[in-house]
Design a protein around this motif. Structure first.
Motif, PDB file in Angstrom:
ATOM      1  N   ASP A  30       0.856  -1.192   0.000  1.00  0.00           N
ATOM      2  CA  ASP A  30       0.000   0.000   0.000  1.00  0.00           C
ATOM      3  C   ASP A  30       0.893   1.243   0.000  1.00  0.00           C
ATOM      4  N   SER A  33      -0.049   4.259   2.720  1.00  0.00           N
ATOM      5  CA  SER A  33       0.380   4.069   4.112  1.00  0.00           C
ATOM      6  C   SER A  33       1.836   3.618   4.199  1.00  0.00           C
ATOM      7  N   SER A  35       3.080   0.642   3.686  1.00  0.00           N
ATOM      8  CA  SER A  35       3.135  -0.596   4.457  1.00  0.00           C
ATOM      9  C   SER A  35       2.429  -1.689   3.663  1.00  0.00           C
ATOM     10  N   LEU A  37      -0.675  -4.585   3.658  1.00  0.00           N
ATOM     11  CA  LEU A  37      -1.941  -5.023   4.227  1.00  0.00           C
ATOM     12  C   LEU A  37      -2.099  -6.508   3.943  1.00  0.00           C
ATOM     13  N   ASN A  54      -7.810  -6.972  10.700  1.00  0.00           N
ATOM     14  CA  ASN A  54      -6.728  -6.170  11.247  1.00  0.00           C
ATOM     15  C   ASN A  54      -5.803  -5.731  10.115  1.00  0.00           C
ATOM     16  N   TRP A  55      -4.795  -4.926  10.439  1.00  0.00           N
ATOM     17  CA  TRP A  55      -3.911  -4.389   9.406  1.00  0.00           C
ATOM     18  C   TRP A  55      -3.112  -5.496   8.733  1.00  0.00           C
ATOM     19  N   ARG A  56      -2.649  -6.440   9.555  1.00  0.00           N
ATOM     20  CA  ARG A  56      -1.819  -7.511   9.020  1.00  0.00           C
ATOM     21  C   ARG A  56      -2.181  -8.814   9.717  1.00  0.00           C
ATOM     22  N   ALA A  73      -1.413  -4.901  14.467  1.00  0.00           N
ATOM     23  CA  ALA A  73      -1.886  -3.566  14.113  1.00  0.00           C
ATOM     24  C   ALA A  73      -0.801  -2.880  13.284  1.00  0.00           C
ATOM     25  N   LYS A  74      -1.137  -1.754  12.703  1.00  0.00           N
ATOM     26  CA  LYS A  74      -0.208  -1.044  11.829  1.00  0.00           C
ATOM     27  C   LYS A  74       1.092  -0.723  12.565  1.00  0.00           C
ATOM     28  N   LYS A  75       2.217  -1.156  11.971  1.00  0.00           N
ATOM     29  CA  LYS A  75       3.562  -0.903  12.480  1.00  0.00           C
ATOM     30  C   LYS A  75       3.784  -1.457  13.884  1.00  0.00           C
TER      31      LYS A  75
END
Length: 671
Positions: A30, A33, A35, A37, A54-56, A73-75
């Motif tokens: 993505d 962002s 990052s 997904l 969730n993000w990942r 979660a993100k990062k």
């Protein structure tokens, strides 16, 4: 494909059969962002359902009573989620550095997982101690760094057990609640552990780790460790390096790994095989031929066991062949079965990255020549037959506009037939040509859809690439052909494929040639430009450029250089791009990642300085925050910027208003 099309790609992986559904992980870069997904999806017929949000979310496992996956979660670091189904799974770990792997004991209602355990005061555990103020690291081991991670000795990977009993009236398992079940840290070997497994009955709890503590001498031996009682117990195996294991029953284990035939460092060209170890007798039997069969590090599965004798059972595994990764079946009672004696379930162009078996049905994910991601279904009843697809692909992710299908080349070389490819842009030539060289050296290009090839062809460049001597996917003799002579055999092969393509296709412009490669490909690019001055420009990326200083700076430096180039200083100098840099005349872009611990940044810095000293037109491009995996899993924006930098360099040096197809508005002219 243009660089900005990067986030239109997807990867399908970790397929599971769950009744009539196939569950897969879909991962997408993505750019917005910066990052990745990834979520779990259930596919059935034409329908699909997103299972997690969730993000990942990744690495699912489905059993009769319990199911789980890793989620982040993100990062943030991933944690383990488990429940009666994937849809109802809740978080059951809260490890500071995250969970990397897990296994479920379905009947025993337990999970075994691996997480790194940081020394007190390190890696953000204490807000009052930032990274730059941590205590000094006292190092006595040979291995203490890992690419993509950093220091390892002060945060070893350890094994934990956690019960999966539903939490009842407590806060554990409630979204937003801070409580998780209590995990038990197990007694493990001193070195990092990985590949956690339960036996089918749950009696055995095991991991893979080094056979002996790291006392300062490189040693590639590893084994299966049983984690029970007060101290771990190592299985006594032949001298080998174990990648994966799977329990057949409580006294028999299936292994994927390498024999280290000469000594504990004999890794060059070793073909990973399937082994069966009997704990009762202490015997270990190899199922696959050590010269012709290379088993991929994808967990094998056993079918037919429990419905007769062990001799009636089969192992389903993935084998790396020339340009492909294919699913095959082999009898559990087999011994040293050669490549020609295996029964394949996928064709010779599929690149499989995961599979699952349930009854007579098998699903797999991977790549094909036309699609970057596919989910396919085959039937085990088709073993040995030519036609294996059960109705074709269940799901295929579309390739970006203007993608091309490369032409397969078979070229006679000094050491035998060389497999290569020619990818040409849409439209009419003559096209400038880029020779692209893979890393490794014991790796390979495949028939699979490849973003780098598609970006170059969309910009108007023809791309030639090959699997020269030293590559994987062939035989052990092919892989060891560059041992002690890392450049000459592979150089002869890639240039033979290039010359063949130029001679056989009038649309290729032999006056506008470029060469590029990463890692070992960067090494070979630098060695080629020191000896062959017909190339207009080169890109040397994350290269192995000074074998001498590689020792002591790379996370694999000592044994890699010493096994491939030897310890003899004159031999190393003959094989060193840095020692030959004064002979280079080709304009060279040197690209590297700041946090590359496999080929450290100093490799690029030394080579760049040597090119400047030789008066070569050169630039150094450094990507902050990236490691050796930039081109595969780096930050999406950096991956896009990498493509843009490549195209800018080729535009400068191969020149002209190149456009692969002026009638196709999706084609991007070189910037």
């Amino acid at each position: 494909m243009n660089p900005e099309d990067l986030d239109s790609l997807a990867e399908y992986s970790s397929p599971l059969l769950r009744g009539s559904e196939a569950v897969i992980t879909i991962t997408r870069p993505d750019l917005e962002s910066n990052s990745y997904l990834s979520q779990l999806f259930a596919l059935s017929g034409e329908s699909s359902r997103r299972l997690t949000h969730n993000w990942r979310d990744f690495a699912p496992e489905v059993c009769s009573n319990w199911s789980g996956y890793l989620s982040a979660a993100k990062k943030e670091a991933g944690q383990l989620y488990v429940g009666s189904s994937l849809e109802t799974a809740h978080r059951i770990t809260d490890n500071h550095l995250g969970v990397s792997e897990f296994a479920l004991d379905d009947q025993g209602a337990r999970a075994l997982y691996v997480a790194r355990v940081a020394e007190p005061g390190r890696y953000g555990q204490d807000d009052d101690i930032p990274a730059g103020e941590e205590a000094p690291r006292r190092i006595t081991s040979a291995a203490y760094l890992s690419n993509g991670l950093g220091y390892t000795n002060d945060r070893p990977a350890r094994a934990f057990l956690v019960d999966l009993v539903e939490p009842g009236l407590g806060k554990s398992g409630i979204a937003g609640g801070a409580e998780v079940p209590l995990s038990t840290l197990l007694q493990t070997p001193e070195t990092d552990v990985h590949d956690p497994q339960f036996s089918l009955s749950g009696t055995r709890v095991s991991v893979v780790s080094s056979s002996a503590p790291d006392d300062g001498e490189p040693d590639l031996r590893s084994t299966v460790w049983l984690l029970s009682g007060d101290s771990p117990e190592a299985l006594t195996l032949p001298r080998m390096s174990v990648n994966l294991h799977r329990w057949i029953d409580d006294e028999t284990v299936l292994l994927v790994g390498n024999e280290l035939t000469r000594d504990e460092l004999d890794f060059v060209g070793q073909m990973p095989g399937l082994f069966v170890h009997d704990l009762t007798s202490g015997s270990t039997r190899r199922l696959t031929d050590p010269e012709t069969v290379s088993v991929a590090s994808i967990r094998p599965q056993i079918v037919g066991h429990g419905h007769g004798t062990a001799e009636d059972a089969s192992v389903i595994a993935v084998v790396d062949t020339d340009g492909a990764s294919r699913i095959m079946s082999i009898d559990l009672a087999a011994e040293n079965r050669t490549l020609g004696e295996l029964d394949f379930l996928t064709d010779d162009t599929a690149v499989v990255n995961g599979f699952d078996v349930d009854g007579d049905s098998l699903v797999w994910t991977g790549e094909t020549p036309t699609n970057p991601a596919v989910l396919n279904r085959v039937r085990l009843a088709d073993v040995g037959k030519t036609a294996t697809d059960d109705g074709g692909a269940v799901r295929a992710h579309p390739a970006p506009a203007n993608s091309v299908v490369p032409q397969l080349l078979r070229v006679d070389g000094e050491g035998g037939s060389i497999t290569g490819w020619l990818a040409k842009p849409s439209g009419q030539g003559p096209f400038p040509v880029i020779l692209n060289i893979h890393g490794g050296p014991f790796a390979q290009y495949t028939h699979g859809w490849f973003d780098e090839t598609q970006v170059l062809t969309s910009a108007g460049y023809a791309v030639v690439y090959a699997n020269p001597r030293g590559s994987g996917g062939r035989t052990r003799a092919w892989g060891t052909a560059v041992q002690g002579n890392m450049a000459a055999p592979a150089m002869a092969d890639v240039l033979a494929v290039l010359d063949h393509a130029l001679a056989s296709d009038a649309e290729l412009d032999s006056s506008r040639l470029g060469v590029q490669g990463g890692s070992y490909g960067g090494y070979l690019t630098a060695m080629i430009t020191a000896a062959d001055h017909r190339f207009e420009a080169a890109i040397v990326e994350r290269g192995y450029l000074d074998p001498d200083s590689f020792v002591g700076t790379s996370d694999i430096g000592r044994f890699f250089t010493e096994e491939y180039t030897s310890r003899d200083q004159q031999a190393i100098a003959r094989q060193s791009p840095l020692a030959h840099a004064s002979q280079v005349r080709t304009p060279s872009l040197v690209m590297h990642s700041e946090l590359d611990f496999r080929c450290p940044l100093e490799q690029a810095q030394q080579y760049y300085a040597a090119l400047q000293r030789a008066g070569v037109d050169t630039e150094l491009l450094i990507f902050p925050g990236e490691n050796h995996e930039l081109s595969r899993s780096g930050q999406p924006r950096h991956r896009r910027q990498r493509f843009e930098a490549m195209l800018d360099w080729w535009d400068q040096h191969l020149g002209g208003d190149v456009d692969g197809n002026v009638d196709d508005q999706t084609t991007s002219a070189i910037r």
